[in-house]
Design a protein around this motif. Sequence first.
Motif: not given
Ligand SMILES: [Mg+2]
Length: 791
Positions: A173-176, A201-208
């Motif tokens: 995940g990108d936030a990782e 990197i799954d760069y979805n530009r979102q975290s939790l």
């Molecule tokens: Mg993300």
Amino acid sequence: MLRVLPGGRGREPAPGPADRLRILRALERKALWLSTWMIHNANHIRANRDGLKVGGHQASSASVATLITALYMDVMRPQDRLAVKPHASPMFHALQYLLGHQSRDKLERFRAFGGAQSYPSRTKDGDIVDFSTGSVGLGVGMTLFASLVQDYVRLKHLMPSDEPPGRMIALAGDAELDEGNIFEALLEGWKHDVRNLWWIIDYNRQSLDAVVSDRLFGRIDALFELVGWRVVTLKYGRLLEAAFARPDGEHLREWIDQCPNSLYSALVYIGGAGWREHLRRDLNRYPGIRAILDEHDDASLARLMTNLAGHDMEAVLDAFHAVTDDQPTCFIAYTIKGYGLPFAGHKDNHAGLMNLDQMAEFRAAMAVPDGDEWAKFAGLDVAPQTLQGYLDEVSAAREGGRRHAPPPIPVPAEIPAPRGKSLSTQEAFGRILGSLAGSGGDLADRIVTTSPDVTVSTNLGAWVNRRGIFDRAERADTFREEKVVSAQRWAMSPQGQHIELGIAEQNLFLQLAALGLSGPLFGARLLPIGTLYDPFIKRGLDGLNYALYQDARFIVVATPSGITLAPEGGAHQSVSEPLIGLAQPGLTGFEPAFADELAVLMRWALSEIQAEDGQSVYLRLSTRPIEQPDRAIGPDLAAAIVDGAYWLREPEPGADLAIAYSGAVAPEALAAFDAISEDVPGAGLLAVTSPERLHRDWQEGLGGSGTSVAESLLARMRPGAALVTVVDSHPATLSWLGSVAGNAVVALGVSHFGQSGDIPDLYRAYGLDRDAIVDAAARACLKRLGRVRDR
Ligand SMILES: [Mg+2]
Ligand SMILES: Cc1ncc(C[n+]2csc(CCOP(=O)(O)OP(=O)(O)O)c2C)c(N)n1
């Protein structure tokens, strides 16, 4: 069109590229359905007995659908290993189900007892999981250290080298990338010239919580390139690229490139009308853009504007297949969290669950009839036999390759104890390893040591001098070549058996995790021993927990420890670590006092870490030289040392008092015992080598028929007899002994931060010296008498 071959084995011919793409898209679509349905089933259909939300991550799973389908169903080879982003667990299980490696029953029991795990687990989900994940960042780091271990065993010819090396792949995940351990690992990996490593990197530009900052990823590629990685950015899919190539298309590209993450995400959620409004507002002056808007209805405009490369199977396959060398590669794949689901792009979608209406709509779009929810091919536009034929041939799923079970390395019946009138356990450790290094043989050849810049100060010097430092290349020992005198040889080569790390303790534990799984991962069993200062276990504690969670096997030698470190101040003096040894699952903790105990424990540990139901071992050692008992250790005493305790001075039957101690405070315990014995004849002195083993055995024995070791030992004393416990760590390490047989206990130990001093001053200040023990004995006796009077 693909056909089943008439007659023969009924196998499909290998599909051509176009068919392959159709098949992969169909499998991706099914995996998206199954992962979404699995979570829906767990939350909305399965009976709920406790009112807790079951959860599961539909949006995180959808985000990686294309990437992970491409990996498992096309790109990965049997020797490749994957760490899956924790929240993509449902997607991972769905693919394993399609491959025939996961059962429908487990999918139906996703997040239920015995079902598919919420986060991929090597131990609970079994063979299908290469690396457990859950605590973000650690699985990613783990792949780096696994690639280092693969090099280690290949260069030593401990695994067959006729096949190309596996790629260690993290789908992150990108936030990782917010986790510091990623960057600690990157630097370490650069030093060791790691190869065959892919981080996708799954760069979805979102975290939790929300959409992540735009600014960060502008820097990420430069960061990777700085440490020698190739960076491949997968930004736009084929539809968007085609639109960019049209007249005025460059303005559309520029508009998306400039679009803030949060606006892009919001428009993904709003859909076609939202895109149209913003594009009209900003780009209406360009005739080419007006033409694009006119040609697309809302649905197709939304499809166009969300056509990021991370959801474009063709773009993903091209990017993965283009990498054929061993340079570490970071793929930054632009994706949309929740892609294909109704809450795609919504900032609150992380734990979002589709409601019943949304699911009904999604089911209709996926063409899955009622009752066919778990059917592997329902609603797909490729014939079932074509899909099954394809799945049967998937390379990554070939039987028998993913987990190995190499036989144990024999351990001798005895490891001789180092001799000496006065020795510290740390010195004894160094000497034991040094003589193992000299003796040769399979056991010594399989030992690999590692340390975060404390190799010499934890006494690995003799071992390293004999066995050398590991490096992929030969590197000279410059000081030696320049004839500068040093006790330490520091040449490096592929034959070396010590992996020298930088100071980051999290890296040490990830390295131990990877070394400790070398058997199952690569078929080459290693016997890893990591050393660090005891207080700094806490610095890498999540890495340690992570390693143990996936049943990696290793020995941690933590030294120096406690306030016994004396002059070297408070921050280096550990207090609570034995409680970690006591409470940490998967780890057996020991704190021996004498060299001969340590020799017994090291022999046992080398075999324990290889036992099927064994555990990793933590040895807490000290730099304090103490006078050694003059004795020969027979089998009974050796067994007692391993079990956790023995009477160093046996009490008379029915004794009124005993002192129990662990580790470096042995001399004070002995001195107090001698002083007390004059007044309380028949008292006992209990040497506790493992609070953890003793405690576990006692707990497991409770309610059972057998008597636990602790109960048997304490049964020699009068019921309710006085007991003083003393340790150079938190008193809770041993105070529980008072509950075993109802003894009146006074527990000595350290409950405050340490400080500089010498041992006499510090032991006095913290209440561990002879007088403190004698005083505690008096209090314990009074306590016992009080109880007797109260009765
Ligand atoms: Mg993300
Ligand atoms: C060490 C750790 N801290 C916090 C969490 C809780 N957590 C779970 S997912 C997540 C955000 C993950 O975002 P990202 O990696 O971008 O994944 P995705 O967007 O694909 O869901 C957080 C903070 C965790 N699992 N591990």
